[in-house]
Every structure is written in C-alpha cells, then in structure tokens.
Design an enzyme around this catalytic site. Structure first.
Site, PDB file in Angstrom:
ATOM      1  CE  LYS A   3      -1.913   3.169  -5.587  1.00  0.00           C
ATOM      2  NZ  LYS A   3      -0.988   4.217  -6.014  1.00  0.00           N
TER       3      LYS A   3
HETATM    4  C1  PLP Z   1      -1.334  -3.582  -5.984  1.00  0.00           C
HETATM    5  C2  PLP Z   1      -0.419  -2.402  -6.108  1.00  0.00           C
HETATM    6  N1  PLP Z   1       0.851  -2.528  -5.736  1.00  0.00           N
HETATM    7  C3  PLP Z   1       1.726  -1.502  -5.844  1.00  0.00           C
HETATM    8  C4  PLP Z   1       1.351  -0.290  -6.375  1.00  0.00           C
HETATM    9  C5  PLP Z   1       2.376   0.808  -6.502  1.00  0.00           C
HETATM   10  O1  PLP Z   1       2.184   1.862  -5.600  1.00  0.00           O
HETATM   11  P1  PLP Z   1       2.461   3.360  -6.040  1.00  0.00           P
HETATM   12  O2  PLP Z   1       1.392   3.746  -7.009  1.00  0.00           O
HETATM   13  O3  PLP Z   1       2.403   4.156  -4.787  1.00  0.00           O
HETATM   14  O4  PLP Z   1       3.806   3.421  -6.693  1.00  0.00           O
HETATM   15  C6  PLP Z   1       0.035  -0.131  -6.783  1.00  0.00           C
HETATM   16  C7  PLP Z   1      -0.391   1.121  -7.392  1.00  0.00           C
HETATM   17  O5  PLP Z   1      -1.397   1.222  -8.046  1.00  0.00           O
HETATM   18  C8  PLP Z   1      -0.884  -1.202  -6.633  1.00  0.00           C
HETATM   19  O6  PLP Z   1      -2.177  -1.087  -7.009  1.00  0.00           O
END
Ligand code: PLP
Length: 299
Positions: free
Chosen positions: A42
């Site tokens: 992120k």
């Molecule tokens: C630990 C974790 N894995 C996967 C994701 C999924 O990613 P995306 O939001 O880009 O779909 C997030 C999203 O918040 C996350 O915090």
C-alpha cells in the site's frame, strides 16, 4: 545512500517457492511486498493517490488527508502524510490489528475506529473529509490505486520474470493491485491468466451484502468500484476460508522462510492450486504484508 525515504517504495524482490511446490507443478514466484518501507504494497498507492490529489489541486500545503482502510493503506497514508507535511485522519475498522493502529498513531496521525465493515468506514471518512475540508482519497474507487500497480508492480513483475509468466494470482481487497497488474500483463502477454482470491462468502462471489470470512485486507461486504470497472481483466475468482489462509501463512513461514501475512497465505493456497492445474510454467503472486502484523494469530 538515499536522501529521501519515500524513494524506497517499490523495487521489491521476487523469490521462488522451493518446498511447497512438488514435481509436476508449475513454478511459483512470490513478490515480497512486505519489504516496502511501512511493510506493505500500500506504500505504492499512498504515494500515487496523494501526488494525484496534489496534481489536481485538491490538496494544498499543510492540508488534511482522510482515508478509510482495514489498516495497511491507513498506515501508508499516515507515513506519506508525515513525510510531506499533511495532517492525516484515518478511519480504521475496529478489528484492524493493534500493531497497525499503534504505528499509525506513532506517525502522528489521528485514528477513528468504526465497526460495521468497509461501507461504514467509507461513510465516516466522507463525513470527516467534508467537516474538515480535507481530501478523501477513497482507495476503493481511486484510479491512482490502479495506476500505481500498472506503472510499478506490474512492470517490476514483467522485468523480474523476463516476461515469462503464465498466471498472476492476487487477493482482491480494493481490487487495485490485481487490476493494475492484469491490465499491464494482458497488454504484453496474450495468454496470461489472472486469478483473483476472495475470502469464502465474500460479496464478489456470493452477492452484495454477503459478509465473507475475515481475512484482513480482503474482507469486505460490498463490491469496490474498481472491481466493477476492471473485472473484465480477471479470468477467474477463487475463494479461501480463514483456516486455509492461516494454514498457508504458517506453511510459508515454516517451509519457505517467507514471513508473509494472512492474505499471503490465501494467495499461496490458490497459487499452488493453479500450479497443480497448469503443471508447468510460472505463476506469480504477492506477499502483500508481513506475518509480524498477525503474530496474535500464531500463538
Ligand atoms: C494484507 C492485504 N492483502 C491484500 C490486499 C488486497 O490488495 P488490493 O486492495 O490492491 O486489492 C490488501 C488490501 O488492503 C491488504 O491489506
């Protein structure tokens, strides 16, 4: 030597699974996003979303940034805001891990905890942004989220594999990562398969309003705007239960030394299933964050 810690975002390494993959399966490569400065993928989108708000003139020096997140984006936004001199107010779901909340506060940001899932968090963030005259980034609907992964994560994967990959597997939270990576890879590779991962019972498979099992980062009881706009790039969506996500998180730590979090476990569970189906070739997935955030689940 780096003059600016913001420039350390991205450029994460990829490592191949050695023990969890058996003969007769495709190879599985894992991109270690927990090696970003705040420990998750992120960081990439936080910079893109803030820079885009600046570019559009919505964010002025010393302004207020508001975001809703299950924790990782909140932490990345708090970190970027602290570096660039903005005030950050983060609306975080009550169940978010205490470690994330502690770190967000340590960065000098304000935390507002809400219950009622991601819809309630969005509503609250909108209200706060209005009241404070701030910018609500809204990662669930923000094109800069997709662009960050199209321009950075996807290019890195393509370069690191030399363009030789057959499938990309990724958990769907906001849907930003899978959308950006899928769009780029599909422009470059005609046969690449894109597989999304959601918790068992998630709204994306079981219909709006359905509340899936809780896998932090993936759980939500609504359908993100980005998913609606980019779903055509996703060939297939698979579901994983909490227990399997935890089991594969433990396997990754024990057998591969990959210290990924719960969504890493979910990604690996499905990546290995696809590896078995394909039998040969290369599958790429992500370790979005670190097991350190979920140590309470390991005891
Ligand atoms: C630990 C974790 N894995 C996967 C994701 C999924 O990613 P995306 O939001 O880009 O779909 C997030 C999203 O918040 C996350 O915090």
């Amino acid at each position: 030597m780096y003059r600016d810690i913001l420039s350390l975002v991205g450029g994460t390494p990829i490592v191949e699974l050695k023990k969890l993959r058996r003969d007769g399966m495709a190879r599985v490569l894992v991109k270690l996003e927990y090696m970003n400065p705040t420990g998750s993928h992120k960081d990439r989108i936080a910079i893109y979303m803030v820079r885009e708000a600046e570019r559009q003139g919505k964010l002025k020096p010393g302004g207020v940034i508001v975001e809703a997140s299950s924790g990782n984006t909140a932490l990345s936004v708090a970190w970027v805001a602290s570096r660039l001199g903005y005030k950050a107010i983060l609306v975080v779901e009550e169940e978010a891990s205490p470690v994330k909340i502690g770190l967000i506060k340590a960065l000098g940001a304000e935390v507002v905890e809400v219950s009622g899932g991601y819809r309630k968090a969005l509503e609250t963030a909108r209200e706060i942004a209005y009241r404070e005259g701030g910018v609500f980034l809204n990662q669930y609907d923000n094109e800069a989220n997709v662009k960050a992964h199209y321009e950075t994560t996807a290019r890195e994967i393509y370069m690191q594999t030399g363009g030789y990959l057959d499938a990309f597997v990724m958990g769907i939270g906001t849907c930003g990562t899978i959308s950006g990576v899928a769009m780029y890879l599909k422009e470059k590779l005609s046969n690449v398969k894109i597989v999304g991962v959601v918790p068992r019972g998630a709204a994306i498979l079981d219909g709006p309003g359905s509340v899936g099992e809780r896998i932090e980062g993936l759980s939500h009881n609504g359908i993100p705007g980005i998913y609606e706009r980019y779903r055509r790039f996703i060939d297939r969506v698979e579901s994983v239960g909490f227990e399997d996500a935890l089991k594969y998180m433990r396997y990754a730590i024990r057998f591969e030394g990959i210290m990924g979090g719960l969504s890493t476990g979910a990604n690996l569970c499905i990546a290995l299933k696809i590896a078995e189906e394909l039998r040969e070739g290369i599958i790429v997935t992500l370790a979005p964050d670190s097991a350190m955030r979920y140590s309470h689940l390991l005891s």
